[in-house]
Design a protein around this motif. Structure first.
Motif, mmCIF file in Angstrom:
data_model
loop_
_atom_site.group_PDB
_atom_site.id
_atom_site.type_symbol
_atom_site.label_atom_id
_atom_site.label_comp_id
_atom_site.label_asym_id
_atom_site.label_seq_id
_atom_site.Cartn_x
_atom_site.Cartn_y
_atom_site.Cartn_z
ATOM 1 N N LEU A 1 5.800 0.374 -15.861
ATOM 2 C CA LEU A 1 4.344 0.106 -15.966
ATOM 3 C C LEU A 1 3.661 1.370 -15.708
ATOM 4 C CD1 LEU A 1 4.045 -3.389 -14.442
ATOM 5 C CD2 LEU A 1 4.351 -2.589 -16.790
ATOM 6 N N THR A 2 3.186 2.080 -16.678
ATOM 7 C CA THR A 2 2.082 3.561 -16.509
ATOM 8 C C THR A 2 0.734 3.231 -17.229
ATOM 9 O OG1 THR A 2 3.153 4.489 -18.380
ATOM 10 C CG2 THR A 2 4.174 4.811 -16.439
ATOM 11 N N ALA A 3 -0.058 3.624 -16.570
ATOM 12 C CA ALA A 3 -1.401 3.462 -16.970
ATOM 13 C C ALA A 3 -1.743 4.328 -18.109
ATOM 14 C CB ALA A 3 -2.512 4.071 -15.808
ATOM 15 N N GLU B 1 0.662 -1.160 0.129
ATOM 16 C CA GLU B 1 -0.088 -0.069 0.055
ATOM 17 C C GLU B 1 0.787 1.204 0.176
ATOM 18 O OE1 GLU B 1 -2.237 -0.410 3.412
ATOM 19 O OE2 GLU B 1 -3.789 -1.651 2.467
ATOM 20 N N ALA B 2 1.897 1.147 0.721
ATOM 21 C CA ALA B 2 2.827 2.236 0.834
ATOM 22 C C ALA B 2 3.510 2.506 -0.689
ATOM 23 C CB ALA B 2 4.127 2.323 1.842
ATOM 24 N N MET B 3 3.852 1.663 -1.272
ATOM 25 C CA MET B 3 4.306 1.736 -2.648
ATOM 26 C C MET B 3 3.492 2.278 -3.646
ATOM 27 S SD MET B 3 7.716 1.430 -3.118
ATOM 28 C CE MET B 3 7.606 0.888 -4.801
ATOM 29 N N GLU B 4 2.322 1.920 -3.645
ATOM 30 C CA GLU B 4 1.117 2.331 -4.596
ATOM 31 C C GLU B 4 0.814 3.608 -4.399
ATOM 32 O OE1 GLU B 4 -1.875 -0.596 -4.628
ATOM 33 O OE2 GLU B 4 -0.871 -2.229 -5.410
ATOM 34 N N GLU B 5 0.638 4.035 -3.060
ATOM 35 C CA GLU B 5 0.289 5.412 -2.767
ATOM 36 C C GLU B 5 1.298 6.417 -3.011
ATOM 37 O OE1 GLU B 5 -0.617 8.224 1.257
ATOM 38 O OE2 GLU B 5 -0.103 6.082 1.522
ATOM 39 N N SER B 6 2.661 5.857 -2.775
ATOM 40 C CA SER B 6 3.817 6.847 -3.222
ATOM 41 C C SER B 6 3.829 6.979 -4.586
ATOM 42 C CB SER B 6 5.189 6.432 -2.785
ATOM 43 O OG SER B 6 5.152 6.348 -1.225
ATOM 44 N N MET B 7 3.551 5.955 -5.545
ATOM 45 C CA MET B 7 3.947 5.938 -6.829
ATOM 46 C C MET B 7 2.282 6.480 -7.582
ATOM 47 S SD MET B 7 6.160 3.013 -7.671
ATOM 48 C CE MET B 7 6.749 3.611 -9.342
ATOM 49 N N GLY B 8 1.526 6.557 -6.847
ATOM 50 C CA GLY B 8 0.250 7.110 -7.307
ATOM 51 C C GLY B 8 -0.601 6.062 -8.118
#
Length: 629
Positions: free
Chosen positions: A581-583, A567-574
């Motif tokens: 891997l960009t949306a 969760e910390a990684m996903e929050e920090s990387m938006g």
């Protein structure tokens, strides 16, 4: 009946008197008197053969008034005996061995370090707490368990508060005596412990010493830190260490995986804490606050190293990662080359050779039709780009020859079309550097922010050829606290120029380039340098450290730490999980994606025009000949 009861009472009284025979001690006795040391020696022997059986033990005894040979003879168990003077003075430490025990005589004003011992037992010959060994941390003598035995009635609260007793496991054993005239009779020994951070009842009696009552380790040493409500920890850190420890601003509450773990432990153990922002971002400054006792522990990124293991009490690990390397993506190949990208050059070569060989064999088999080789080559090639021709020779030798070719051509055609669809919208890059060895052999240099991390010295002194080569190419970027990322921008600029690779902790460096908006211009090497476990460096003499380990072990085994890290990684990387891997939303194919097919069309039309021009030229010359019709 009454006579029988009286007889039993008298026999019991006689047994009690025999039990105390030899324990009749004068007031203020000294241990050196062989007649008076029996109770203490007997008590120590019971402790060594009971709860401390199999443990490595150090025995601290006063230098004055001890017959060492008598003690070594009577104490059969192997142990280290340290004989210390009443006052510290400047001489040397003499080591000698006798029988099963090791004898140290302290003659130097130094801090002893006998860290191989599991337990240290100190013998105090008075009720005063001013003996200097008691004012050293127990970790100077053992790994964290202490037993303090007094030979005279003691003041429990005073003894439990000396630094020697601030151990993870600490027990005080005091004699209970009965005075009769000028003589003192020993009744029994009473066992005490304390709860340093309990709201009340800090000192607690465990009971009267009895080998059967205290037969194992957990009987002698109980959990002293079940209640830590009176403990207020001091925690420092900087907030630039995402995703380990960070904040939205200096006024915002901290967040990050380490802070979430620490906060969960505080709720479980009941302690409170003061988190103070440390503006000095160097690791040596933050860790120095732990060494000098200002800070209880550090929440920033801290890997397990021999130096940290020497200076701190390290918690159990909570995450595994190393130092990542970021490189600029090489310029993509021209878009028109996408039509070639579905196959490797080996496949293209094999296809071309197969086409020529098949056409040559077909030409030999079809020689009776007197068609040219070019015509036969076109016939064979039709199987690769369109349906096979319908007017095939009726000779079965030719049909059996063409069948495997048409099947192979059909498979190649489908593979090419399917792969082409997949690569039309993906940029085609040359071969990228993916390992540390390839990076060491390249012309790229390394860049890292100079904030005191161990990897700088490790690369410079490494004997490994690859790491040593990288260390020679390492350039350090100075810290600039006026910049948002305290100077990381200098390395980012060099990476985007294509001259350097950026070296930093793996999670942080991925987040950094994602936040700066450069994640589509760089990539991260698969290989990491110095991968290791992350932990909390804790003050060396912190007796509650083992409670942290228990709590962190439970959090890890339950999967909560892994969940919080994700969760910390996903929050920090938006929401982005990987730097590459960009949306992206679904989009239509543009002329840029399909320009290769139009290039083929233009080249084909140009060749057709050349053929047309050639035919016109030939016809014009034929018309000028005398015999031309």
């Amino acid at each position: 009946m009454k006579g029988l009861v009286s007889l039993l009472y008298i026999l019991g009284l006689i047994g009690t008197l025999k039990a105390f025979q030899g324990r009749h001690l004068p007031t203020g006795y000294e241990l050196g008197d062989a007649n008076n040391s029996q109770p203490i020696l007997h008590l120590i022997k019971e402790i060594l053969s009971g709860p401390l059986e199999g443990q490595s033990v150090t025995l601290l005894v006063p230098k004055e008034g001890i017959e060492l040979n008598d003690w070594l003879t009577r104490l059969k168990s192997p142990l280290s005996i340290v004989r210390l003077p009443r006052e510290r003075f400047d001489e040397s430490l003499i080591l000698s061995e006798d029988m099963n025990s090791t004898f140290y005589e302290h003659k130097d004003d130094i801090i002893l370090s006998i860290t191989d011992s599991t337990v240290v037992i100190a013998i105090i010959t008075s009720s005063d707490v001013d003996w200097w060994p008691l004012w050293l941390s127990v970790r100077q003598w053992s790994r964290g368990a202490a037993v303090l035995i007094t030979t005279t009635p003691c003041k429990t609260e005073a003894f439990m508060q000396v630094p020697f007793m601030q151990a993870s496991w600490a027990t005080l054993i005091c004699p209970v005596v009965k005075k009769r005239g000028n003589r003192t009779r020993l009744i029994h020994h009473k066992v005490w412990t304390s709860f340093p951070f309990a709201a009340k009842n800090k000192s607690v009696a465990l009971g009267v010493w009895n080998p059967e009552r205290f037969s194992c380790w957990n009987d002698l040493f109980i959990d002293r830190f079940k209640d830590m409500r009176e403990k207020r920890m001091s925690v420092y850190g900087n907030l630039l260490d995402v995703p380990i420890l960070s904040a939205d601003s200096n006024d915002s509450p901290p967040k990050g995986i380490s802070f979430v773990i620490f906060d969960a432990l505080s709720k479980w153990l009941g302690f409170s804490y003061d988190f103070k922002l440390n503006h000095d971002v160097t690791w040596t400054a933050i860790e120095g606050l732990i060494l000098n006792g200002t800070n209880d522990l550090m929440l920033n990124f801290a890997s397990i190293t021999p130096q940290r293991n020497r200076d701190f009490a390290l918690s159990i690990p909570y995450h595994y990662e190393g130092f990542g390397l970021i490189l600029e993506l090489p310029p993509p190949l021209p878009q028109w080359q996408n039509i070639l990208y579905p196959f490797t050059w080996q496949v293209w070569t094999a296809t071309s050779v197969s086409l020529l060989l098949t056409a040559a064999m077909f030409h030999l088999l079809n020689h009776h039709k007197e068609t040219s080789f070019i015509t036969n080559l076109i016939t064979i090639g039709q199987g690769l780009i369109v349906n096979p021709p319908a007017d095939v020779s009726s000779a079965w030798r030719i049909r059996f020859f063409l069948l495997p070719w048409w099947i192979s051509a059909w498979i190649l055609e489908l593979s090419y079309i399917c792969n082409l669809i997949a690569v039309l919208t993906i940029p085609v890059f040359p071969k990228k550097i993916q390992t540390a060895q390839e990076l060491a052999d390249s012309d790229y240099r390394l860049c890292m922010l100079n904030y005191g991390e161990f990897v700088i010295e490790a690369l410079a002194t490494s004997s490994h050829p690859t790491l040593s080569a990288l260390g020679k190419k390492l350039d350090l970027s100075p810290i600039n606290e006026n910049l948002p990322n305290i100077g990381q921008e200098g390395c980012v600029e060099l990476v985007l120029k294509g001259t350097h690779s950026h070296l930093e902790t793996y999670s942080y460096i991925n987040i950094l380039y994602s936040r700066l908006g450069h994640n589509n211009r760089v990539y991260s090497l698969k290989e990491q340098l110095y991968p290791t476990y992350l932990c909390f460096p804790i003050r060396k003499d912190a007796p509650w450290k083992y409670k942290f380990d228990i709590g962190m072990q439970r959090l890890f085994e339950s999967g909560l730490i892994q969940k919080w890290m994700k969760e910390a990684m996903e929050e920090s990387m938006g929401g982005t999980k990987d730097i590459l891997l960009t949306a992206s939303a679904t989009k239509s194919l543009s002329i840029i994606h399909l320009q290769g097919s139009f290039f083929i069309l233009l080249i084909g039309h140009f060749l057709a025009f050349l053929v047309l021009a050639g035919e016109a030229l030939i016809d014009y010359r034929r018309e000028g000949l005398p015999n031309a019709k």
